[in-house]
Design a protein around this motif. Structure first.
Motif, mmCIF file in Angstrom:
data_model
loop_
_atom_site.group_PDB
_atom_site.id
_atom_site.type_symbol
_atom_site.label_atom_id
_atom_site.label_comp_id
_atom_site.label_asym_id
_atom_site.label_seq_id
_atom_site.Cartn_x
_atom_site.Cartn_y
_atom_site.Cartn_z
ATOM 1 N N ALA A 53 1.804 8.137 -10.703
ATOM 2 C CA ALA A 53 1.795 9.114 -11.974
ATOM 3 C C ALA A 53 3.282 9.528 -12.173
ATOM 4 C CB ALA A 53 0.969 10.236 -11.748
ATOM 5 N N ASP A 54 4.199 9.540 -11.308
ATOM 6 C CA ASP A 54 5.556 10.061 -11.565
ATOM 7 C C ASP A 54 5.994 9.149 -12.401
ATOM 8 O OD1 ASP A 54 8.191 10.477 -11.433
ATOM 9 O OD2 ASP A 54 8.323 10.724 -9.455
ATOM 10 N N PRO A 55 6.539 9.452 -13.615
ATOM 11 C CA PRO A 55 7.215 8.394 -14.626
ATOM 12 C C PRO A 55 8.403 7.902 -14.127
ATOM 13 C CG PRO A 55 6.758 10.770 -15.631
ATOM 14 C CD PRO A 55 6.529 10.765 -14.262
ATOM 15 N N ASP A 56 9.448 8.519 -13.430
ATOM 16 C CA ASP A 56 10.509 7.756 -12.597
ATOM 17 C C ASP A 56 9.863 6.775 -11.611
ATOM 18 O OD1 ASP A 56 12.243 8.933 -14.560
ATOM 19 O OD2 ASP A 56 12.337 10.891 -13.044
ATOM 20 N N PHE A 57 9.223 7.255 -10.875
ATOM 21 C CA PHE A 57 8.760 6.175 -9.858
ATOM 22 C C PHE A 57 8.191 4.813 -10.588
ATOM 23 C CE2 PHE A 57 5.737 4.404 -6.722
ATOM 24 C CZ PHE A 57 6.489 4.353 -5.620
ATOM 25 N N TYR A 58 7.129 5.144 -11.470
ATOM 26 C CA TYR A 58 6.650 4.014 -12.270
ATOM 27 C C TYR A 58 7.730 3.030 -12.897
ATOM 28 C CZ TYR A 58 3.101 1.978 -15.378
ATOM 29 O OH TYR A 58 2.224 1.091 -15.942
ATOM 30 N N LEU A 59 8.549 3.606 -13.438
ATOM 31 C CA LEU A 59 9.622 2.862 -13.874
ATOM 32 C C LEU A 59 10.539 2.066 -13.214
ATOM 33 C CD1 LEU A 59 10.599 5.328 -17.197
ATOM 34 C CD2 LEU A 59 9.180 3.224 -17.116
ATOM 35 N N ASP A 60 10.690 2.975 -11.939
ATOM 36 C CA ASP A 60 11.599 2.499 -11.025
ATOM 37 C C ASP A 60 10.722 0.885 -10.253
ATOM 38 O OD1 ASP A 60 13.505 4.143 -11.439
ATOM 39 O OD2 ASP A 60 12.822 5.340 -9.560
ATOM 40 N N ALA A 61 9.492 1.201 -10.230
ATOM 41 C CA ALA A 61 8.756 0.033 -9.799
ATOM 42 C C ALA A 61 8.672 -1.173 -10.851
ATOM 43 C CB ALA A 61 7.178 0.290 -9.739
ATOM 44 N N ILE A 63 0.711 -0.087 -4.766
ATOM 45 C CA ILE A 63 -0.421 0.902 -4.778
ATOM 46 C C ILE A 63 0.263 2.064 -4.453
ATOM 47 C CG2 ILE A 63 -2.840 1.814 -3.949
ATOM 48 C CD1 ILE A 63 -3.254 -1.511 -4.262
ATOM 49 N N ALA A 64 0.303 3.139 -5.161
ATOM 50 C CA ALA A 64 1.287 4.233 -4.492
ATOM 51 C C ALA A 64 0.791 5.716 -5.044
ATOM 52 C CB ALA A 64 2.630 4.204 -5.213
ATOM 53 N N THR A 65 1.087 6.548 -3.937
ATOM 54 C CA THR A 65 0.575 7.889 -4.504
ATOM 55 C C THR A 65 1.466 8.679 -5.474
ATOM 56 O OG1 THR A 65 2.136 8.509 -2.753
ATOM 57 C CG2 THR A 65 -0.071 8.563 -1.875
ATOM 58 N N GLN A 66 2.556 7.930 -5.841
ATOM 59 C CA GLN A 66 3.611 8.417 -6.714
ATOM 60 C C GLN A 66 3.341 7.768 -7.992
ATOM 61 O OE1 GLN A 66 4.538 6.925 -3.831
ATOM 62 N NE2 GLN A 66 6.356 7.969 -3.006
ATOM 63 N N ALA A 71 2.434 -4.670 -11.144
ATOM 64 C CA ALA A 71 1.800 -3.663 -11.527
ATOM 65 C C ALA A 71 1.973 -2.344 -10.543
ATOM 66 C CB ALA A 71 0.298 -3.838 -11.281
ATOM 67 N N CYS A 72 1.735 -1.226 -11.026
ATOM 68 C CA CYS A 72 1.980 0.127 -10.176
ATOM 69 C C CYS A 72 0.709 0.629 -10.268
ATOM 70 C CB CYS A 72 3.205 0.710 -10.439
ATOM 71 S SG CYS A 72 3.533 2.228 -9.492
ATOM 72 N N LEU A 73 0.031 0.596 -9.410
ATOM 73 C CA LEU A 73 -1.363 1.433 -9.486
ATOM 74 C C LEU A 73 -1.578 2.710 -8.506
ATOM 75 C CD1 LEU A 73 -3.446 -1.701 -8.899
ATOM 76 C CD2 LEU A 73 -2.648 -0.750 -11.137
ATOM 77 N N ALA A 74 -2.303 3.449 -9.095
ATOM 78 C CA ALA A 74 -2.561 5.072 -8.351
ATOM 79 C C ALA A 74 -3.342 4.500 -6.978
ATOM 80 C CB ALA A 74 -3.190 5.963 -9.213
ATOM 81 N N TYR A 75 -2.970 5.359 -5.779
ATOM 82 C CA TYR A 75 -3.772 4.828 -4.577
ATOM 83 C C TYR A 75 -5.309 5.352 -4.624
ATOM 84 C CZ TYR A 75 -3.883 9.787 -3.281
ATOM 85 O OH TYR A 75 -4.498 11.168 -3.081
ATOM 86 N N ASP A 76 -5.624 6.191 -5.658
ATOM 87 C CA ASP A 76 -7.028 6.856 -5.595
ATOM 88 C C ASP A 76 -7.880 5.990 -6.827
ATOM 89 O OD1 ASP A 76 -5.427 7.928 -7.799
ATOM 90 O OD2 ASP A 76 -6.295 9.940 -7.182
ATOM 91 N N LEU A 77 -7.281 4.968 -7.371
ATOM 92 C CA LEU A 77 -7.819 4.218 -8.398
ATOM 93 C C LEU A 77 -9.217 3.528 -7.747
ATOM 94 C CD1 LEU A 77 -7.072 3.486 -11.072
ATOM 95 C CD2 LEU A 77 -6.232 1.459 -10.610
ATOM 96 N N GLY A 100 0.680 -1.166 -0.059
ATOM 97 C CA GLY A 100 0.036 -0.096 -0.172
ATOM 98 C C GLY A 100 0.702 1.335 -0.090
ATOM 99 N N PRO A 101 0.339 2.507 0.041
ATOM 100 C CA PRO A 101 0.872 3.593 -0.328
ATOM 101 C C PRO A 101 1.473 4.271 0.895
ATOM 102 C CG PRO A 101 -1.596 4.076 -0.095
ATOM 103 C CD PRO A 101 -1.351 2.433 -0.098
ATOM 104 N N HIS A 102 1.088 3.633 1.894
ATOM 105 C CA HIS A 102 1.765 4.449 3.331
ATOM 106 C C HIS A 102 3.016 3.771 3.989
ATOM 107 C CE1 HIS A 102 -1.621 6.768 3.115
ATOM 108 N NE2 HIS A 102 -2.602 5.724 3.221
ATOM 109 N N LEU A 103 3.691 3.069 3.264
ATOM 110 C CA LEU A 103 4.748 2.373 3.626
ATOM 111 C C LEU A 103 6.099 3.206 3.330
ATOM 112 C CD1 LEU A 103 4.509 -1.274 2.344
ATOM 113 C CD2 LEU A 103 4.151 -0.724 4.767
#
Length: 195
Positions: free
Chosen positions: A69-77, A64-67, A84-90, A37-40
């Motif tokens: 939408a950040d392209p670098d964060f997404y690619l680092d995942a 599931i992350a708040t970041q 899968a890397c999903l937006a927390y507000d999905l 989840g997003p709070h770790l």
């Protein structure tokens, strides 16, 4: 017993340490699905994802992350073998659909995402030493004194580090370096690898 999205309730774990312990006791850890989840804590999370890949290479993970939408964060995942890397507000239905797709063996990153995620970022040994001290929150003059370099040399190393990590400031560079594993144990070997 399953919850409303079809996940086993007993598998809900609220700490990385408990997750590692649970995976260690699983009959086949490669059969695990881990949803983070997003709070770790980001650093601990990415250290855990690297641990998971080393110790249960076929386990699947969803971040599931708040970041997201950040392209670098997404690619680092993707670089850290997340399925899968999903937006927390999905919406819950979309998260449940993604979970089902991952359970069915799909990875929800495109081939282009993987190509970009695995493009090598080459950090030289000198840059690695500067980066490590940046992570310790030392100023450029303090880094220069510690490494017996001029402040201008340290600034040039720092500028190259920021450019290579696509970061706009030191904080972002250090965060990305953690996500890529440059600041974890064995980072120097990893940082100079080509893949």
């Amino acid at each position: 017993m399953l919850d409303d999205v079809g996940l086993p309730i007993e598998a809900r774990i609220n700490s990385i340490a408990t997750c590692i312990e649970k995976i260690g006791k699983t009959a086949d850890p490669n059969d695990a699905l881990v949803i983070c989840g997003p709070h770790l804590n980001e650093r601990q999370l990415f250290d855990f994802l690297r641990w998971l890949h080393r110790n249960a290479q076929h386990a699947r993970s969803i971040l599931i992350a708040t970041q997201a939408a950040d392209p670098d964060f997404y690619l680092d995942a993707a670089f850290n073998h997340v399925s899968a890397c999903l937006a927390y507000d999905l919406e819950c239905e979309r998260i449940a659909q993604a979970v089902q797709e991952v359970l069915n063996g799909r990875v929800l990153f495109s081939a282009q995402d993987f190509e970009r995620a695995f493009q090598p970022i080459i950090i030289t040994p000198a840059e690695q030493r500067v980066l490590q001290l940046m992570a310790e929150d030392l100023s450029y003059p303090e880094i220069a004194a510690r490494l017996f370099l001029s402040a201008n040399t340290v600034r040039r190393h720092a500028e190259r580090i920021l450019a290579k990590l696509n970061a706009h400031n030191r904080v972002a560079a250090v965060a990305r370096a953690h996500r890529r594993g440059f600041l974890s144990q064995g980072a120097l070997v990893h940082s100079t690898k080509k893949s």
